[in-house]
Design a protein around this motif. Structure first.
Motif, PDB file in Angstrom:
ATOM      1  N   HIS A  73       0.825  -1.201   0.000  1.00  0.00           N
ATOM      2  CA  HIS A  73       0.000   0.000   0.000  1.00  0.00           C
ATOM      3  C   HIS A  73       0.867   1.262   0.000  1.00  0.00           C
ATOM      4  N   ASN A  74       1.982   1.215   0.725  1.00  0.00           N
ATOM      5  CA  ASN A  74       2.918   2.341   0.702  1.00  0.00           C
ATOM      6  C   ASN A  74       3.469   2.576  -0.701  1.00  0.00           C
ATOM      7  N   LEU A  75       3.844   1.486  -1.371  1.00  0.00           N
ATOM      8  CA  LEU A  75       4.376   1.608  -2.726  1.00  0.00           C
ATOM      9  C   LEU A  75       3.310   2.130  -3.688  1.00  0.00           C
ATOM     10  N   ALA A  76       2.071   1.667  -3.498  1.00  0.00           N
ATOM     11  CA  ALA A  76       0.974   2.188  -4.319  1.00  0.00           C
ATOM     12  C   ALA A  76       0.760   3.664  -4.048  1.00  0.00           C
ATOM     13  N   TRP A  77       0.921   4.059  -2.787  1.00  0.00           N
ATOM     14  CA  TRP A  77       0.781   5.477  -2.421  1.00  0.00           C
ATOM     15  C   TRP A  77       1.868   6.309  -3.090  1.00  0.00           C
ATOM     16  N   VAL A  78       3.084   5.766  -3.146  1.00  0.00           N
ATOM     17  CA  VAL A  78       4.177   6.464  -3.837  1.00  0.00           C
ATOM     18  C   VAL A  78       3.810   6.696  -5.298  1.00  0.00           C
TER      19      VAL A  78
ATOM     20  N   MET B 223       6.267   7.167   1.944  1.00  0.00           N
ATOM     21  CA  MET B 223       6.620   5.959   2.681  1.00  0.00           C
ATOM     22  C   MET B 223       6.383   6.108   4.185  1.00  0.00           C
ATOM     23  N   LYS B 224       6.391   7.343   4.692  1.00  0.00           N
ATOM     24  CA  LYS B 224       6.168   7.529   6.130  1.00  0.00           C
ATOM     25  C   LYS B 224       4.860   8.263   6.414  1.00  0.00           C
ATOM     26  N   PHE B 225       3.948   8.233   5.439  1.00  0.00           N
ATOM     27  CA  PHE B 225       2.664   8.916   5.590  1.00  0.00           C
ATOM     28  C   PHE B 225       1.881   8.304   6.747  1.00  0.00           C
ATOM     29  N   PHE B 226       1.128   9.147   7.461  1.00  0.00           N
ATOM     30  CA  PHE B 226       0.412   8.631   8.628  1.00  0.00           C
ATOM     31  C   PHE B 226      -0.906   9.354   8.913  1.00  0.00           C
ATOM     32  N   ASP B 227      -0.842  10.671   9.124  1.00  0.00           N
ATOM     33  CA  ASP B 227      -1.941  11.391   9.764  1.00  0.00           C
ATOM     34  C   ASP B 227      -3.268  11.305   9.034  1.00  0.00           C
TER      35      ASP B 227
END
Length: 290
Positions: free
Chosen positions: A71-76, A226-230
């Protein structure tokens, strides 16, 4: 004595910054690295013991971590394709035009909105009952497309990414606009005289000369994605059915809710290594073509 002061002078000026980085950056990283090799029976008592690479071996068989990483890679990918491309197009359209500073300020306004507030407001927009998006689809005759955007596993990740993209494209546009303004207009004039059209000028002049700026934006986007959170935590908390689960949200859940501090530390070190590797690959690829 004077020579000694001259040699020590630069280090004295750097000392406050080095001290700050040492306390707030390097020490936490070192401490986190140390914790990643430990296990614990009770985090409340701090009863840690050495387990070697056990936490890292656990990551290899953790299906939820693998899914969160994907999911992180897809977000990138989404963050590069949508806000970066939109920002570049807007910057190209604005450069050299009157009123560009006003429009740049308007585009930059979403950046000033706190991500948590953006997630809350967009949550109302996405609401399947009274949300503005579904109501707009009904008005224009596309009611068949109405759905619970944040409650459907097929649309949740993209829907949440749209919130992040809304708050990021203005930053990209401003950075690209600054980069475009540093390009000598006479280069475009010479290309126009040689018969180059707008697309040829963009492809052969703008993109090559904008490569350092583009590299900065892409690397910044990779690190942030890669460090997205909020926004994800506020909008969906990783749901539904872990369809928006990313590594940072998973780590937070491990650390705060489950108390698996050392396992979360190992996960953060792997994430840091992946971010560093991806950034180095992009930088090396761009520098090789420069």
């Amino acid at each position: 004595m004077i020579d000694a002061r001259g040699r020590l002078g630069p280090y004295l000026f750097l000392a406050p910054a080095i001290l700050y980085l040492g306390i707030w950056i390097y020490y936490p990283i070192a401490k986190n690295f140390y914790l990643s090799f430990l296990g614990s029976d009770s985090t409340r008592t701090g009863d840690y013991y050495f387990v070697g690479l056990e936490n890292y071996r656990k990551l290899l068989s953790d299906d939820l971590f693998h899914r969160a990483l994907l999911h992180n890679l897809a977000w990138v990918g989404l963050s590069i394709v949508i806000p970066v491309v939109i920002g570049l197009v807007l910057a190209v359209l604005l450069v050299g035009r009157r009123g560009r500073l006003f429009y740049a300020a308007v585009f930059f306004l979403p950046v000033t909105v706190a991500p948590i507030m953006a997630a809350i407001v967009w949550g109302w927009i996405y609401n399947p009952t009274f949300g503005a998006l579904n109501q707009l689809l009904d008005i224009i005759g596309l009611s068949g497309l109405s759905q619970p955007w944040l409650g459907d596993t097929g649309t949740a990740l993209v829907a949440v990414n749209m919130i992040g993209s809304w708050g990021y494209y203005g930053f990209c546009a401003l950075i690209f606009l600054a980069g475009l303004q540093s390009i000598d207009p006479e280069i475009y004039e010479a290309a126009r005289i040689d018969g180059a059209n707008s697309f040829q000028s963009f492809w052969s002049i703008t993109l090559p000369l904008l490569r350092p700026t583009l590299m900065f934006v892409i690397v910044y986007t990779i690190i942030g994605s890669m460090k997205f959170f909020d926004i994800i935590y506020v909008a969906t908390k990783g749901g539904p059915d872990n369809s928006t689960q990313i590594v940072a949200v998973y780590m937070f859940d491990l650390f705060i809710r489950q108390g698996e501090v050392t396992y979360a530390a190992a996960m953060s070190m792997v994430l840091t290594a992946i971010i560093l590797l991806m950034s180095l690959v992009v930088i090396r690829n761009v520098m090789r073509r420069a």
